[in-house]
Design a protein around this motif. Structure first.
Motif, PDB file in Angstrom:
ATOM      1  N   ASP A  21      33.231  41.361  34.720  1.00  0.00           N
ATOM      2  CA  ASP A  21      33.210  42.034  36.018  1.00  0.00           C
ATOM      3  C   ASP A  21      32.453  43.354  35.974  1.00  0.00           C
ATOM      4  O   ASP A  21      31.864  43.770  36.980  1.00  0.00           O
ATOM      5  CB  ASP A  21      34.641  42.285  36.514  1.00  0.00           C
TER       6      ASP A  21
ATOM      7  N   LEU B 262      40.551  42.461  36.240  1.00  0.00           N
ATOM      8  CA  LEU B 262      39.147  42.804  36.039  1.00  0.00           C
ATOM      9  C   LEU B 262      38.847  42.983  34.547  1.00  0.00           C
ATOM     10  O   LEU B 262      39.683  43.490  33.805  1.00  0.00           O
ATOM     11  CB  LEU B 262      38.793  44.088  36.794  1.00  0.00           C
TER      12      LEU B 262
ATOM     13  N   THR C 263      33.962  44.000  43.482  1.00  0.00           N
ATOM     14  CA  THR C 263      34.855  44.765  42.609  1.00  0.00           C
ATOM     15  C   THR C 263      35.181  46.116  43.246  1.00  0.00           C
ATOM     16  O   THR C 263      34.289  46.842  43.662  1.00  0.00           O
ATOM     17  CB  THR C 263      34.202  44.992  41.237  1.00  0.00           C
TER      18      THR C 263
END
Length: 392
Positions: free
Chosen positions: A194, A172, A218
């Motif tokens: 992200d 991420l 996420t």
């Protein structure tokens, strides 16, 4: 005496159009945006409109944008939330030595909880090495957090390339874009971002309102527990006037993006050239071209930054010696130390940050006033006398 504001990186004035957009939400459309009656529905309509404006500007979906109290809260939530939600997958985070303290201090706290953090060094201009970044990635790496634009020296990081590396390795990527929104191109999909943090008051919006972009899917822990606001992820009654002001500020930034930035870059480069042409023993901090359009940061040898700030204030010029969040500290800037400056030189730093209302006359005035102030302060320094052989 002329009054010149050169501290836009600390905060910006709220634009009249932003104030005008906010006012009805204090006195007329004052309902709670979570209420089902007409007052609440009108407030909620305004919130959704602002959310749509901001999300569209960064290439996101409206359900990927969450309002917060500002950049520090957004940074804390992004890093802490991802770390705690993904600790079964890994415990390694990558950041840099020149991040804002809202990132660095969170990482330090996570280290005390057992997380491992790699702090990437930068070159003398504040740029990271993409090779070093990729080499730092481990099987246990869960997050890369690297700011888009440094708040002190203005250096712009290669965000798109960082995003590509993160995506390639399934890690991420969070970026602190507090100084970047409205100043550089931001597209969460093109740049493979992200999570991204924002704050309205750096963009001619109100203080006390910010946002966090979180890509759909996420894994992130809620900021706190409470009501159902912001999809239960960031509960609490919405700051409706602030949100409206944030949306309007982004709308205005989008309308004047190219024109305003071109003008700022011209004024910035004029100031840099003027200072370099008139004052010796100085160092420009940050990359000369890969730079925030309104950022000018110099170190002046043989003088203290605080004395320089006070002297400038006496002639009506507002500036800073680094981040506004550390203005009460006597320690030299951690950013300047991280790019390789000594304590002595780092203590003589000055950040002049220009804005949309800065004029050529303002720039000329700063250049004109700065030279005699530096000369006067250096006249008290035995180190300067030694370095110059007694000349003034």
């Amino acid at each position: 005496m002329r009054s010149v504001y050169m501290d836009h990186s600390a905060t910006t004035p709220v634009k009249p159009e932003v104030v005008e957009a906010m006012l009805p939400y204090f006195t007329e459309i004052y309902g709670n945006a979570s209420s089902v009656h007409a007052f609440g529905r009108e407030a909620r309509k305004g919130v959704m409109s602002a959310r749509n404006t901001i999300a569209e500007y960064i290439g996101a979906s409206v359900d990927e944008l969450f309002f917060t109290a500002g950049g520090t809260e957004s940074d804390n939530w992004a890093i802490r939330g991802v770390a705690h939600a993904n600790k079964q997958k890994g415990n390694h985070i990558i950041t840099t030595t020149i991040e804002h303290h809202a990132v660095l201090h969170v990482c330090e706290m996570l280290e005390k909880e057992g997380f491992e953090v790699t702090y990437l060094k930068t070159d003398a201009d504040g740029l990271i090495s993409l090779k070093d970044l990729e080499a730092a990635i481990q099987p246990s790496t869960i997050l890369i957090s690297i700011m888009a634009v440094n708040n002190e020296i203005g250096t712009i990081q290669p965000i798109e390339e960082i995003g590509q590396i993160a995506k390639k390795h399934g890690v991420l990527f969070h970026t602190d874009a507090v100084q970047a929104l409205g100043k550089i191109e931001l597209d969460v999909n093109k740049q493979n971002i992200d999570l991204m943090s924002f704050s309205a008051h750096k963009l001619y919006g109100p203080k006390g309102i910010g946002a966090l972009y979180v890509r759909k899917g996420t894994r992130i822990k809620n900021l706190m527990d409470g009501g159902a606001q912001e999809k239960k992820r960031r509960p609490g009654t919405e700051n409706v006037p602030g949100i409206i002001g944030f949306g309007k500020a982004v709308e205005l930034a989008a309308e004047g993006f190219e024109e305003n930035n071109a003008r700022l870059i011209r004024l910035r480069d004029k100031m840099i050239a003027g200072i370099e042409a008139t004052i010796p023993y100085i160092r420009l901090n940050g990359h000369r071209t890969k730079r925030h359009p309104g950022n000018v940061n110099f170190c002046f040898e043989f003088i203290e930054g605080e004395s320089l700030l006070l002297s400038l204030d006496l002639v009506g010029i507002a500036a800073s010696s680094g981040s506004a969040c550390t203005s009460g500290s006597l320690d030299p800037s951690h950013v300047l130390m991280a790019i390789g400056l000594t304590h002595e030189i780092a203590h003589g730093s000055l950040r002049l940050s220009l804005g949309e209302f800065t004029t050529d006359e303002d720039v000329d005035y700063v250049i004109e006033q700065l030279k005699p102030i530096v000369e006067r302060l250096r006249s008290y320094s035995p180190l300067y006398e030694k370095a110059t052989g007694g000349t003034r």
